[in-house]
Design an enzyme around this catalytic site. Structure first.
Site, PDB file in Angstrom:
ATOM      1  N   ASP A 192       4.907   4.236  -1.105  1.00 41.24           N
ATOM      2  CA  ASP A 192       4.092   3.021  -1.172  1.00 41.24           C
ATOM      3  C   ASP A 192       4.881   1.913  -1.862  1.00 41.24           C
ATOM      4  O   ASP A 192       5.252   2.023  -3.023  1.00 41.24           O
ATOM      5  CB  ASP A 192       2.798   3.300  -1.942  1.00 41.24           C
ATOM      6  CG  ASP A 192       1.770   2.177  -1.790  1.00 41.24           C
ATOM      7  OD1 ASP A 192       2.172   1.043  -1.471  1.00 41.24           O
ATOM      8  OD2 ASP A 192       0.577   2.440  -1.997  1.00 41.24           O
ATOM      9  N   HIS A 199       2.442   1.858   2.245  1.00 35.00           N
ATOM     10  CA  HIS A 199       1.065   1.527   1.881  1.00 35.00           C
ATOM     11  C   HIS A 199       0.093   1.844   3.009  1.00 35.00           C
ATOM     12  O   HIS A 199      -1.046   2.244   2.777  1.00 35.00           O
ATOM     13  CB  HIS A 199       0.976   0.045   1.503  1.00 35.00           C
ATOM     14  CG  HIS A 199      -0.306  -0.334   0.844  1.00 35.00           C
ATOM     15  ND1 HIS A 199      -0.737   0.258  -0.324  1.00 35.00           N
ATOM     16  CD2 HIS A 199      -1.258  -1.246   1.174  1.00 35.00           C
ATOM     17  CE1 HIS A 199      -1.894  -0.283  -0.687  1.00 35.00           C
ATOM     18  NE2 HIS A 199      -2.234  -1.175   0.210  1.00 35.00           N
ATOM     19  N   SER A 258      -6.614   0.722  -0.513  1.00 35.83           N
ATOM     20  CA  SER A 258      -6.011  -0.279  -1.384  1.00 35.83           C
ATOM     21  C   SER A 258      -7.048  -0.801  -2.387  1.00 35.83           C
ATOM     22  O   SER A 258      -7.574  -0.037  -3.197  1.00 35.83           O
ATOM     23  CB  SER A 258      -5.393  -1.397  -0.548  1.00 35.83           C
ATOM     24  OG  SER A 258      -4.558  -2.217  -1.322  1.00 35.83           O
TER      25      SER A 258
END
Length: 807
Positions: free
Chosen positions: A736, A770, A663
């Site tokens: 995601d 994610h 991330s």
């Protein structure tokens, strides 16, 4: 199972660029040691009942399966849910459930027989511990089952289908045997199908700086489908009889709580017009107070669509509603005094309002705050609450003791939001018989617990904080050699219930006598489920970067490491912003914690022989309004200090070091490759690399692209793709749903690097969001990372030169 097309395509895209591994069709398996670790059943979750008399041992499945992720899932208005059952995807499956008396270590366990079929999830105790709830996801329903603690038996609430599209897991307890839930309307018919039609959006002069959101509505068909699935009914459930009854017509309920001792209900429901640019929780919302039978008493507020709100701003009218947990049955809310705009200079930004039963008069102002409201936590004395505000400009937090009627509030403590060493702790909470969670007091004092961070490591504590003179008495601090976290205070303050672990022992529950801290009674005896990890060596390492800011990392050495070896090393980090260098220098962590990690953790690379510098401190210090102006310079300084320290320790070869992150950590890693020559390879998972695609702010950045164009461009490694000469592995979930990190971010960076002749590999993980939850995905991610590091840094167990990367 056969390989999925998405993964085959991803690998095929890079077949001509992969110098060593070649084209890999389908999911790959990690090394045998990593596979064994990933397939080890996790330790049971230990959940005491609210009355601290019973214990649930909940055994969950470590991963989802690809088949589970393949269930039809709808992405509507910023939410995702299983089309047939309304359950969120990736829910943790309960495989086994046991009950026993908490305070009797040798008490017999009662196994709860879970009927075959479906997926069991979301265990919850009733407020008195005499019963418990379980949910079962079936193909066409999410069922509610009621368990009897004494007999460990289950029975379903017949005919009830829970609706969790908007209010996942919300239940309003009226008393220990009755609650209100949201259910699917009976006879709602098939989903709507509208004829195709043009989709039009329009904006006429309204400034609306919205951050990027995934899964938004895209036209009338989405609107109709969202309304069909999100509409629910208030349904009262009697846990003793197992009966249920509806309390009125279906609405788009988004929140539900009981007021007081179950006298009333506080509900929120969304209304049209919906938005194609905002998620559902920014839609117009109607807040109402109802009788316990569902009959409307009064509409409290109509909150408009949250469009046109300044960055870090709030709606100008009522917002954030709270139901009193005590017999006074009042309703509280917050109102902005600055128009909701943080740029307006005012003496007070927010105020707290209160409305008492029978909800017919005017609300009363309870408290004004100079900064933005953060949260309200009610004390169990029924007379006070903890009121917390945040000064966003300074990243500063302040808490008050708020009398719910009468006198002015009293400041208690304040600190930086990043504070570790002098953090006062968080209040211990307890559950009332009406199901409300409240702050526990002892003789009129607060009980505060925290990690107890210090330069020598974390030692969790329990403090008694006097609300009369603000003095602090330390009741307990974790001894050296173990890591003990206070969970609850029992027997009028004479005992503390702990979670206790050490480097060699997994977390277990224990009881300590506070008067004689050496008296310890073990309540559970869970055994080490991953003994192979005990051979891993770890050490907390602290040092300074060039400007004197203290830094640190956790150095993990593989099980077969021999003194004097310099092994290929991965630095794994996540950048954090600080307004003050002294706060940035504070560290946290403890070497006496039980080592375990999730399926996609880079720490699994230790079993393949790599050194991992994990949770490497990556501070970015400065005025929070402009801190990103120096982002590249500071992460470069951090990286140099990390590499130098690893070389000084003699465990790493600076010519064989890679950097990685997930991330925002991936964003950091790629920027380091773009702007430095410090690392020989990189791993970036689910990141964002083009900041023009997040034009109204990201992470802590509050300025828009047009307010700080140079910063946005400088922090977009996509624009510096020609400078990325080091091999880069990109991993991303195809689904995601995190704001700012759509799969497009990795796809565009791959296209840029491959078009420029760079060395890059992109793998898109089918059905993953994610994070990556499937067993197959976790194994493949570990294989990808290990193979990439072996290719470009060299096999850590072979004495050979690493592959050339063109630098």
């Amino acid at each position: 199972m056969p390989p999925l097309p998405g993964l085959i395509l991803a690998c095929a895209l890079v077949a001509g660029l992969m110098p060593a591994a070649g084209l890999a069709a389908g999911y790959q398996q990690p090394s045998a040691a990593v596979r064994e670790l990933l397939d080890t059943a996790p330790l049971p979750r230990l959940l005491p009942s609210p009355d601290r008399q019973q214990l649930a041992l909940i055994e969950t499945r470590r991963f989802s399966s690809i088949e589970d992720l393949q269930r039809p899932t709808l992405h509507l208005a910023g939410t995702r849910f299983d089309a047939g059952s309304s359950v969120a995807p990736g829910v943790a499956a309960i495989q086994r459930l046991r009950l026993r008396a908490l305070l009797q270590p040798d008490a017999p366990e009662r196994v709860v027989e879970l009927p075959a079929g479906g997926l069991w999830h979301d265990f919850a105790w009733a407020p008195d511990g005499q019963r418990f709830l379980l949910e079962r996801r079936m193909d066409r329903a999410n069922e509610l089952w009621v368990g009897d603690t004494a007999t460990a038996t289950l029975k379903p609430v017949q005919g009830l289908r829970l609706n969790e599209v908007l209010a996942q897991g919300e239940k309003a307890w009226l008393n220990p045997r009755e609650l209100v839930v949201l259910s699917v309307p009976d006879h709602r018919g098939p989903p709507p199908r509208l004829a195709p039609q043009p989709i039009t959006e329009e904006s006429r002069g309204l400034v609306s700086p919205e951050r990027t959101h995934p899964d938004l509505l895209h036209g009338p068909q989405d609107e109709a489908l969202f309304e069909y699935h999100a509409r629910s009914v208030l349904t009262a459930v009697d846990l003793v009889s197992g009966s249920s009854r509806d309390l009125g017509p279906a609405q788009l309920y988004s929140s539900l709580s009981s007021v007081g001792d179950g006298q009333y209900l506080l509900t929120e429901r969304i209304a049209r017009p919906f938005s194609y640019r905002l998620p559902w929780d920014d839609f117009p919302t109607i807040v109402e107070v109802r009788q316990r039978d569902g009959k409307l008493i009064r509409e409290l507020a109509r909150m408009p669509l949250k469009g046109g709100v300044a960055i870090d701003g709030v709606l100008p009218g009522p917002r954030v509603f709270y139901a009193s947990p005590t017999k006074d049955a009042a309703v509280y809310w917050v109102e902005a005094l600055d128009g909701g705009n943080p740029a307006n200079r005012v003496a007070f930004r927010d105020r707290v309002m209160r409305l008492d039963p029978p909800f017919t008069g005017d609300p009363q102002e309870v408290q004004r705050m100079p900064h933005r409201f953060s949260r309200l936590q009610f004390l169990d004395d029924g007379q006070h609450a903890l009121l917390t505000e945040v000064d966003r400009q300074r990243a500063w937090q302040r808490s008050y003791l708020l009398p719910l009627k009468g006198t002015q509030s009293k400041p208690l403590f304040e600190f930086s939001q990043r504070e570790r060493f002098r953090h006062p702790g968080s209040p211990l909470m307890r559950t009332l018989p009406n199901g409300h969670l409240v702050v526990q007091t002892l003789g009129g004092d607060l009980l505060l617990t925290g990690p107890g961070a210090s330069p020598k490591g974390d030692r969790p504590f329990l403090d008694r904080f006097s609300l009369r003179d603000l003095s602090v008495q330390r009741l307990f601090q974790s001894p050296e050699g173990s890591y003990e976290t206070p969970l609850a205070v029992l027997e009028g303050g004479r005992q503390v219930l702990l979670s206790r672990e050490s480097a060699a022992e997994p977390p277990n529950l224990a009881l300590r006598e506070l008067a004689s801290g050496n008296s310890l009674q073990a309540l559970t005896r869970l055994k080490d489920n991953t003994p192979q990890l005990r051979k891993i060596r770890r050490e907390f390492v602290s040092f300074k970067r060039a400007d004197g800011v203290d830094m640190s990392f956790w150095m993990y050495l593989p099980p077969d490491y021999r003194e004097g070896e310099r092994r290929p090393t991965l630095v794994w980090a996540y950048p954090m912003e600080y307004s003050d260098a002294a706060i940035a220098s504070q560290v946290s962590g403890a070497s006496n914690r039980f080592l375990s990690f999730n399926g996609i953790s880079p720490l699994a690379l230790l079993l393949d022989g790599f050194v991992v510098l994990y949770d490497a401190h990556m501070p970015v210090v400065g005025d929070l309004k402009t801190v990103n102006d120096g982002f590249i310079e500071q992460i470069t300084m951090n990286a140099r200090a990390i590499i130098d320290k690893a070389e000084d320790l003699g465990v790493s070869d600076p010519k064989r070091m890679a950097v990685g992150g997930h991330s925002y950590g991936a964003f950091m890693a790629v920027n380091l490759l773009a702007h430095t020559d410090l690392f020989k390879a990189g791993i970036a998972r689910s990141g964002a690399y083009n900041r023009t695609l997040t034009p109204f702010g990201f992470q802590s950045e509050r300025r828009s692209l047009w307010d700080a164009k140079d910063v946005y461009l400088h922090l977009s490694p996509l624009l510096y793709a020609p400078q990325i000469k080091e091999p880069l592995l990109l991993l991303h979930g195809e689904q995601d749903g995190n704001a700012g990190t759509p799969p497009l971010q990795s796809e565009r960076l791959f296209h840029a690097l491959s078009g420029l002749g760079g060395t890059v590999r992109l793998t898109m993980l089918p059905l993953e969001a994610h994070g990556y939850g499937a067993r197959e995905s976790a194994g493949h991610v570990q294989w990808e990372m290990s193979q990439w590091l072996k290719t470009w840094l060299g096999d850590p167990r072979e004495a050979k030169e690493p592959a050339k990367n063109g630098r």
